[in-house]
Motif scaffolding. Sequence first.
Motif, mmCIF file in Angstrom:
data_model
loop_
_atom_site.group_PDB
_atom_site.id
_atom_site.type_symbol
_atom_site.label_atom_id
_atom_site.label_comp_id
_atom_site.label_asym_id
_atom_site.label_seq_id
_atom_site.Cartn_x
_atom_site.Cartn_y
_atom_site.Cartn_z
ATOM 1 N N SER A 280 0.834 -1.200 0.000
ATOM 2 C CA SER A 280 0.000 0.000 0.000
ATOM 3 C C SER A 280 0.867 1.248 0.000
ATOM 4 O O SER A 280 1.987 1.267 0.521
ATOM 5 C CB SER A 280 -0.920 0.013 1.223
ATOM 6 O OG SER A 280 -0.179 0.260 2.403
ATOM 7 N N ASN A 336 -3.729 0.321 -5.360
ATOM 8 C CA ASN A 336 -3.660 1.663 -4.793
ATOM 9 C C ASN A 336 -4.365 2.711 -5.653
ATOM 10 O O ASN A 336 -4.197 3.904 -5.420
ATOM 11 C CB ASN A 336 -2.195 2.069 -4.608
ATOM 12 C CG ASN A 336 -1.544 1.371 -3.429
ATOM 13 O OD1 ASN A 336 -1.855 1.661 -2.283
ATOM 14 N ND2 ASN A 336 -0.649 0.426 -3.708
ATOM 15 N N GLY A 337 -5.134 2.260 -6.664
ATOM 16 C CA GLY A 337 -5.816 3.201 -7.538
ATOM 17 C C GLY A 337 -4.912 3.838 -8.563
ATOM 18 O O GLY A 337 -5.269 4.869 -9.153
ATOM 19 N N ALA A 389 -3.351 9.700 -4.828
ATOM 20 C CA ALA A 389 -3.265 8.729 -3.741
ATOM 21 C C ALA A 389 -2.644 9.356 -2.497
ATOM 22 O O ALA A 389 -3.078 9.097 -1.369
ATOM 23 C CB ALA A 389 -2.443 7.521 -4.192
ATOM 24 N N ARG A 392 -5.142 11.706 -0.798
ATOM 25 C CA ARG A 392 -6.094 10.955 0.023
ATOM 26 C C ARG A 392 -5.442 10.485 1.319
ATOM 27 O O ARG A 392 -6.060 10.526 2.395
ATOM 28 C CB ARG A 392 -6.634 9.750 -0.759
ATOM 29 C CG ARG A 392 -7.505 10.115 -1.953
ATOM 30 C CD ARG A 392 -8.230 8.882 -2.504
ATOM 31 N NE ARG A 392 -7.290 7.884 -3.028
ATOM 32 C CZ ARG A 392 -6.878 7.856 -4.288
ATOM 33 N NH1 ARG A 392 -7.306 8.766 -5.153
ATOM 34 N NH2 ARG A 392 -6.040 6.909 -4.698
#
Length: 404
Positions: A280, A336-337, A389, A392
């Motif tokens: 992550s 993780n997008g 990311a 966020r």
Amino acid sequence: MAVGQPESLTLEYKESYASKIPDSVAAMANSYGGLILVGVTERNVPDRLIGVPEPTIVQIVSGCHQKLEPPWVPEIIPVPLPETDGLMVLVVRVDPAMAPRPLLIQGAAPIRLHGRNAVADRSRLTQLITEPAPQTAAAGLRLSPVELPRNDQAQETADFLLRTGMFVPVDASATWRPLSERGVQAFTDALNNSPLHHALFHWCASLGDGGMNPFHRSGFNRARKVRLLWQGGPNPAFPLEAVAKIDLPDAYGTPVSHLQVSVEVRAGFLHALGSRPALSVARLHELVDALAASLVDEEVVGAVAALAGVDSLLVPQPLGLDFLSGIDVPDLLAGNGLTPVRDAGTSRGANLLADPGVDQRDPAERRALIDSWLQQISLDAGLLGMEQALERLHAAPPAEPVLS
């Protein structure tokens, strides 16, 4: 922070700018190198840090350009003093490998003796002209290349690796000594109370069952080389490891100039447990932050300074970050997008340098530096979306970042 080391072959103090600073620069460049601390008094007072205003940098640069033959300016590192009106200590770092030796002043070549300058005689001047430039550890300002560890069958045993480190100037008094047991133990204790230890322990706790062995001597250790190992996770496999190394290069009859310090983190879930989870962004950011924060931690810095025989003020901040992955980075960071760019290629790591203008002791500045590193890792791997990311992550960081 008090400065307690006396002046020596490689260390000199100046309360303010003085016309003799270029002479000391030339003398150190023609000898073993060293540091000139401008804004520090020699007087025996409780706080020797006086500080100088920022324009002093211009005075040093101008003085070196005007007096040195050929003109040359060493590295000048400003260290701001808290709770002052913009005052700072200037660390003038003289690296003989970077200087055009011999450096002359009015046709003479100054050299450095213990705590003072002198003029090179004919023999020494001839030696300076004919000898190759000294090769110091800091000549390239990078640690030696790093590789993922391998087992006896030459198989990689780590999913990924993170490493940072620095070169610490060594006082002449420490050049000939072994690394003391008490000093190494103080360094070990400091690491076991550092942000890195807490981050790794936090990671172990998120894995459930398992144990932990804090930093301890393990592997190749000698009088001038130290290797410390941290292990954690489900045992006896211990998929999480951290390795700290200190290397005082063998002198072979000439004083060494730098102590090499490095700390790395290895994750080996595939080899140890048979599965390799994706990493992550939160976990990666936490680990990099813990590495950098540990090498600027006051206790760690103090222990390293003691081993090098210098004041803590002279210990530099980490040079950068090495990141290596056993698989393509897009696969390691899956989930993780992040979006791969079609046909952009990929990578398995990066060598990232620290911005020298960033104070890594400051959490906000360190976070911005790490953000830029993670963005570079992502873009070099052909991935988009790391900026979002990170936004966020910082807007609502999870209480317990985990591998996902």
